[in-house]
Design a protein around this motif. Structure first.
Motif, mmCIF file in Angstrom:
data_model
loop_
_atom_site.group_PDB
_atom_site.id
_atom_site.type_symbol
_atom_site.label_atom_id
_atom_site.label_comp_id
_atom_site.label_asym_id
_atom_site.label_seq_id
_atom_site.Cartn_x
_atom_site.Cartn_y
_atom_site.Cartn_z
ATOM 1 N N ALA A 113 -41.230 81.434 50.378
ATOM 2 C CA ALA A 113 -40.897 81.600 48.961
ATOM 3 C C ALA A 113 -40.122 80.368 48.540
ATOM 4 C CB ALA A 113 -40.066 82.854 48.741
ATOM 5 N N LYS A 114 -40.756 79.554 47.676
ATOM 6 C CA LYS A 114 -40.122 78.291 47.299
ATOM 7 C C LYS A 114 -38.927 78.504 46.391
ATOM 8 C CE LYS A 114 -43.857 74.994 47.877
ATOM 9 N NZ LYS A 114 -44.886 74.179 47.247
ATOM 10 N N THR A 115 -38.968 79.561 45.606
ATOM 11 C CA THR A 115 -37.869 79.795 44.663
ATOM 12 C C THR A 115 -37.291 81.187 44.866
ATOM 13 O OG1 THR A 115 -39.266 80.776 42.959
ATOM 14 C CG2 THR A 115 -39.059 78.360 42.947
ATOM 15 N N HIS A 116 -36.108 81.391 44.304
ATOM 16 C CA HIS A 116 -35.461 82.698 44.403
ATOM 17 C C HIS A 116 -36.287 83.754 43.663
ATOM 18 C CE1 HIS A 116 -31.770 81.313 46.318
ATOM 19 N NE2 HIS A 116 -31.841 80.256 45.533
ATOM 20 N N ASP A 133 -35.847 81.805 36.745
ATOM 21 C CA ASP A 133 -35.364 81.249 38.015
ATOM 22 C C ASP A 133 -34.233 80.257 37.734
ATOM 23 O OD1 ASP A 133 -36.308 79.281 40.794
ATOM 24 O OD2 ASP A 133 -35.646 81.361 40.859
ATOM 25 N N LYS A 134 -33.623 80.414 36.560
ATOM 26 C CA LYS A 134 -32.546 79.497 36.188
ATOM 27 C C LYS A 134 -31.234 80.238 35.914
ATOM 28 C CE LYS A 134 -35.628 75.956 34.481
ATOM 29 N NZ LYS A 134 -36.220 75.285 33.352
ATOM 30 N N ALA A 135 -31.083 81.378 36.510
ATOM 31 C CA ALA A 135 -29.830 82.122 36.328
ATOM 32 C C ALA A 135 -28.719 81.424 37.118
ATOM 33 C CB ALA A 135 -30.006 83.551 36.829
ATOM 34 N N PRO A 136 -27.459 81.652 36.757
ATOM 35 C CA PRO A 136 -26.364 81.093 37.557
ATOM 36 C C PRO A 136 -26.501 81.583 38.991
ATOM 37 C CG PRO A 136 -25.522 82.163 35.571
ATOM 38 C CD PRO A 136 -26.975 82.459 35.628
ATOM 39 N N ILE A 137 -26.320 80.698 39.922
ATOM 40 C CA ILE A 137 -26.608 81.042 41.320
ATOM 41 C C ILE A 137 -25.669 82.123 41.825
ATOM 42 C CG2 ILE A 137 -26.728 80.185 43.677
ATOM 43 C CD1 ILE A 137 -28.211 77.942 42.729
ATOM 44 N N PHE A 138 -26.276 83.252 42.192
ATOM 45 C CA PHE A 138 -25.477 84.356 42.711
ATOM 46 C C PHE A 138 -25.563 84.362 44.231
ATOM 47 C CE2 PHE A 138 -22.993 88.061 42.210
ATOM 48 C CZ PHE A 138 -23.256 88.825 43.317
ATOM 49 N N PRO A 139 -24.387 84.403 44.901
ATOM 50 C CA PRO A 139 -24.375 84.337 46.366
ATOM 51 C C PRO A 139 -24.622 85.695 47.023
ATOM 52 C CG PRO A 139 -22.124 84.445 45.522
ATOM 53 C CD PRO A 139 -23.012 84.460 44.314
#
Lengths: 94, 321
Positions: free
Chosen positions: B187-190, B270-276
């Motif tokens: 999966a290249k993207t989240h 796929d541009k949401a703030p990165i959630f850990p």
């Protein structure tokens, strides 16, 4: 052999660790010896698909027809019946 | 990290909540709140609690809560989970509401206890309870098995009797869906990873059709299907990916379930703030789940069809000359 699911996993069967233990310690050895196993779901109102998968999928994958012959499901609620049917169906397609 | 608790943090407005989330400076957490009214979905509370546990307590700050509805945050255990003294006093004689306060679940035993205890707290009858137990059982177990989070799952729920809806939020700060799925499926993207996770039969634990002896890759598909049938919102947020199932049109009878998550009525980015980690928020309409058995039958048909179709892709083809 009868395994009382309520005793092992409560009235809602969702504990996959319990399912795994029943599979490894009871179901698989019984099938290897061609012994019938009754999974008694009396008073179990529901179960997750994950629980049922962890309980029986490997038995079906490894033993196919023999697993269907030897595994019996007793007193299943409509929900439990539906989930068992789901798992047995997709395992046959896999 | 910064967050803002507004007066309209429902799943319908989840993107608006995300606009207030700034993941910069991950060793700090600053929470601001609306001055007059706070109205948040339990999933927002689970996000706050999960993030707070990754930060030293001295680095967690919450602005003065002036909204009168701020009392709700105290009842839901938010201040406790932040390690802060609550500015609100909850009377011992206050009648129990229909909610589950923020709960941290780190083990299967805690999961089982939570499921047993939550139904009476929500004041629901046993028939209504089946669908909720199912969802919590699947979603929390996903965290315990796949997230590798040392903090486990943070869960909160609220039952709204007037609309007969349960709002449920589950959050972890583990490895996220993309890293989990990438163990077996590229999966290249989240966002692509989230969609793979929603696809029947796909699990990060194996590439084998039908999964392993422990995982079928069915959990999230079942949850999505339940939300679809009930015309409810479902949010899955992990890394920079967000997939939100939106309300489909009302139809007679149960809908035809789609295997491909791209074909469901949804919004995505796929541009949401990165959630850990991973966030799952869902609204469950209990009227529809009264027919839980019928719902499961529809899901069964769709799931088996999906496995069959994917298996066909690997069939050898005859060579015609």
């Amino acid at each position: 052999m009868t395994i009382t699911i309520r005793k092992a996993a409560g009235t809602f069967a969702e504990n996959k660790d319990v399912a795994r233990e029943i599979r490894i310690k009871k179901i698989m050895p019984a099938i290897a010896k061609d012994r019938e196993i009754i999974l008694d779901f009396t008073d179990v109102t529901g179960a997750t698909q994950s629980f049922i998968h962890a309980l029986i999928s490997d038995a079906i994958r490894q033993n196919r027809v023999k697993a269907f012959d030897l595994l019996l499901y007793k007193n299943c609620s409509p929900i439990v019946k539906e989930i068992i049917t789901t798992v047995t169906e997709y395992m046959q397609e896999s | 990290m910064k967050l803002f608790l507004s007066n309209a943090d429902y799943l319908r407005n989840f993107e608006a909540f995300l606009r207030s989330f700034d993941p910069a400076k991950p060793s700090e957490l600053s929470i601001a709140t609306h001055k007059k009214w706070i109205n948040v979905h339990p999933v927002v509370l689970s996000i706050v609690a999960a993030l707070a546990h990754t930060v030293h307590p001295s680095k967690v700050t919450i602005s003065d809560v002036t909204a009168t509805s701020g009392h709700y945050l105290a009842r839901m255990g938010l201040f406790e989970s932040l390690g802060k003294k609550s500015p609100f006093k909850i009377s011992e004689h206050e009648s129990a509401g229909r909610f589950i306060p923020l709960t941290q679940i780190r083990t299967q035993k805690e999961q089982t206890n939570f499921i047993t205890d939550m139904i009476p707290l929500l004041h629901m009858n046993p028939q209504q309870a089946d669908a909720i137990k199912y969802m919590v059982g699947e979603l929390v177990r996903n965290v315990l098995e796949h997230s590798r989070s040392k903090y486990g799952a943070f869960v909160a729920a609220q039952y709204y009797a007037k609309t007969n809806i349960v709002r449920l939020g589950i959050c972890d700060t583990g490895i996220g869906i993309r890293q989990s799925i990438n163990q077996s499926w590229p999966a290249k993207t989240h966002l692509k990873a989230i969609k793979l996770a929603l696809t029947p039969g796909i699990t990060g634990t194996t590439t084998r059709e039908g999964g392993t002896e422990a995982n079928a890759g069915a959990g999230l598909f079942f949850i999505k299907s339940m939300a679809m049938v009930a015309r409810d919102y479902l949010v899955i947020y992990s890394g920079s990916g967000l997939y939100k199932l939106t309300k489909r049109k009302r139809t007679k009878g149960l809908p035809h379930l789609r295997i491909n998550p791209n074909q469901d009525k949804h919004s995505e980015t796929d541009k949401a703030p990165i959630f850990p980690g991973t966030v799952v928020g869902i609204d469950i309409s209990l009227e529809k789940t009264n027919e839980f058995t019928a719902l499961l039958a529809v899901i069964r048909e769709a799931y088996t069809r999906a496995v069959k179709e994917r298996r066909k892709q690997h069939y050898q083809q005859p060579r015609f000359i």
